[in-house]
Scaffold this active site. Structure first.
Site, PDB file in Angstrom:
ATOM      1  N   CYS A 126       0.832  -1.204   0.000  1.00 36.44           N
ATOM      2  CA  CYS A 126       0.000   0.000   0.000  1.00 36.44           C
ATOM      3  C   CYS A 126       0.863   1.250   0.000  1.00 36.44           C
ATOM      4  CB  CYS A 126      -0.909   0.030   1.235  1.00 36.44           C
ATOM      5  SG  CYS A 126      -2.401  -0.958   1.077  1.00 36.44           S
ATOM      6  N   ARG A 131       6.636   4.379   5.307  1.00 32.07           N
ATOM      7  CA  ARG A 131       6.738   3.134   6.083  1.00 32.07           C
ATOM      8  C   ARG A 131       8.178   2.612   6.091  1.00 32.07           C
ATOM      9  NH1 ARG A 131       1.635  -1.013   5.226  1.00 32.07           N
ATOM     10  NH2 ARG A 131       0.065   0.243   6.227  1.00 32.07           N
ATOM     11  N   LEU A 135      13.480   0.770  11.595  1.00 37.11           N
ATOM     12  CA  LEU A 135      13.346   0.193  12.933  1.00 37.11           C
ATOM     13  C   LEU A 135      13.527  -1.323  12.912  1.00 37.11           C
ATOM     14  CD1 LEU A 135      10.407   2.317  14.402  1.00 37.11           C
ATOM     15  CD2 LEU A 135      12.849   2.529  14.870  1.00 37.11           C
ATOM     16  N   ASP A 316      -6.111   1.428  11.104  1.00 36.83           N
ATOM     17  CA  ASP A 316      -6.735   0.643  10.041  1.00 36.83           C
ATOM     18  C   ASP A 316      -8.254   0.776  10.010  1.00 36.83           C
ATOM     19  OD1 ASP A 316      -4.384  -0.241   8.969  1.00 36.83           O
ATOM     20  OD2 ASP A 316      -4.466  -2.243   9.841  1.00 36.83           O
ATOM     21  N   ILE A 338      -0.366   7.683  13.068  1.00 36.92           N
ATOM     22  CA  ILE A 338       0.454   6.498  12.829  1.00 36.92           C
ATOM     23  C   ILE A 338       1.171   6.573  11.486  1.00 36.92           C
ATOM     24  CG2 ILE A 338       0.479   3.984  12.736  1.00 36.92           C
ATOM     25  CD1 ILE A 338      -0.346   5.117  15.447  1.00 36.92           C
TER      26      ILE A 338
END
Length: 431
Positions: A126, A131, A135, A316, A338
């Site tokens: 997506c 994103r 990390l 979401d 987020i």
């Protein structure tokens, strides 16, 4: 390319069986790489992302079998998948596979932990912000891996194996926590995770890894301890119910009106979302069978929402709740904390008559009396279902294009809604 046609104005009545959680199933499937023995997963949803991940795992040498539909079964019957990574035949996950689904990047952790080396393409999926995988790579470096990024690939090496470490996440990260649980389970020594993600899907992975022989304490809390073991064995595990699917259908009932039992849904997995939907005007009750959602002719009330890691309001469900607020009597503010760039559905909701303006990481929604059906285009998984929800309450016909996004995360959506009275159909093969 398939489209979905919806004629709005019908209330929803009946029962919707909630599928297994996609966000739990994918990391559980990836965990099969940690052992040479068979991992059996039950209640796996029939989704495009699941099928794509099976292809990726097969590329690495995983043998798998899937119990598909049998005659007389419900179309949304759950599947059992048997995965056996007896021999890892390739430590490289190529771009042509990984680019199709971001979650597939997580194979880097079990490949590295088991084989001492992995080479994985940077991910796709997506188009929601960047994103970054930083990390995840930080976790592997803390556990002793050497990381190089070159030509679009991440090359991770730990020829002497991984070793335990204390890992403090600078921010809550589901992917980073998944990575740490899998890698640290086969690392030498003790690992401490601080500021770990608490999502139910994290707990589900930890429970499965524990069945496989991992030693994990504190999953579901912000501090988690893992004691590495020499090897993991096979196991059987049932995927937990999909809280995002349950929340989505709860919002759909609140939008269209009606009375629907969400069979198999577990309220404690999405209590914040249920409380918010109830504030908006739905009546929600928990039964032995699941969650019952009702709304009569009463109008919807505006509710402000800020997305947050579990147990907060899920990112979401942000797009779906925004669709609900387009019909509320007043103004609501929806703040996304987020992901960046997760308001791509706003423009398409506006085509249906929604009044929404963006201010940085917030969307201000002015409720309208009437939405009007129109052709719209899905831009990502959750945005696509928000358009379906809006269409259920719109006057006239809505045609949702690019529904392959829906197929990535919602099992038989049009069948489930259709059985509850929605006028909805899939039109196949239309450009």
């Amino acid at each position: 390319m398939d489209r979905i046609r919806i004629v709005g104005g019908r209330t929803l009545e009946g029962t919707i069986k909630i599928s297994g959680a996609k966000n739990a199933a994918l990391p559980l499937m990836i965990a099969s790489l940690l052992t040479s023995e068979t991992l059996t997963l039950e209640n796996v949803p029939a989704l495009a992302d699941v099928n794509m991940l099976l292809r990726i795992l097969g590329h690495h040498g995983v043998d798998y079998s899937v119990n598909g539909r049998r005659a007389g079964e419900e179309p949304h019957a759950s599947r059992a998948i048997h995965l056996t990574a007896g021999t890892i035949v390739d430590i490289m996950a190529p771009y042509d596979l990984v680019s199709k689904m971001r979650a597939s990047f997580w194979v880097i952790a079990p490949l590295l932990a088991r084989m001492g080396e992995a080479r994985v393409s940077l991910p796709g999926g997506c188009a929601i912000g960047t994103r970054p995988v930083d990390l995840l790579l930080m976790v592997l470096e803390k556990l002793g891996a050497k990381i190089e990024i070159e030509a679009g690939y991440v090359h991770a090496k730990a020829p002497k194996g991984l070793h335990g470490a204390e890992i403090t996440f600078p921010k809550v990260t589901v992917g980073g926590t998944h990575t740490a649980l899998m890698a640290a389970s086969l690392a030498q020594g003790h690992t401490l995770l601080v500021n770990a993600a608490r999502e139910p899907e994290i707990v589900d992975l930890a429970n499965c890894l524990t069945k496989m022989g991992a030693k994990i304490k504190g999953a579901g809390q912000s501090t988690v301890e893992i004691e590495g073991v020499g090897r993991l064995s096979g196991a059987s595990h049932k995927v937990l119910p999909d809280r995002i699917e349950a929340g989505t259908y709860a919002i759909a009932v609140a939008m269209a009106g009606g009375d629907v039992l969400l069979e198999g849904a577990e309220a404690d997995l999405l209590q914040t979302a249920l409380d918010t939907i109830e504030q908006a005007g739905a009546r929600i009750s928990v039964t032995n069978e699941g969650i019952r959602v009702r709304r009569n002719g009463a109008g919807l009330q505006p509710v402000d929402v800020t997305t947050a890691p579990f147990p907060g309001f899920p990112t979401d469900l942000q797009a779906q709740f925004m669709a609900l607020m387009t019909k509320a009597k007043g103004s609501s503010t929806i703040t996304e904390t987020i992901f960046e760039n997760r308001f791509m559905h706003v423009q398409e909701l506006a085509r249906l008559g929604a009044h929404i303006r963006l201010e940085g990481d917030a969307a201000i929604v002015e409720g309208v009396e009437t939405l009007q059906g129109a052709p719209v285009m899905a831009t990502d998984l959750r945005a696509s279902v928000s358009l379906v929800i809006a269409a259920l309450a719109a006057q006239g016909e809505t045609m949702v294009n690019r529904v392959y996004h829906l197929d990535r995360g919602f099992e038989h959506l049009e069948e489930k809604l259709g059985r509850c009275g929605a006028i909805i159909e899939r039109i196949s093969g239309t450009a």
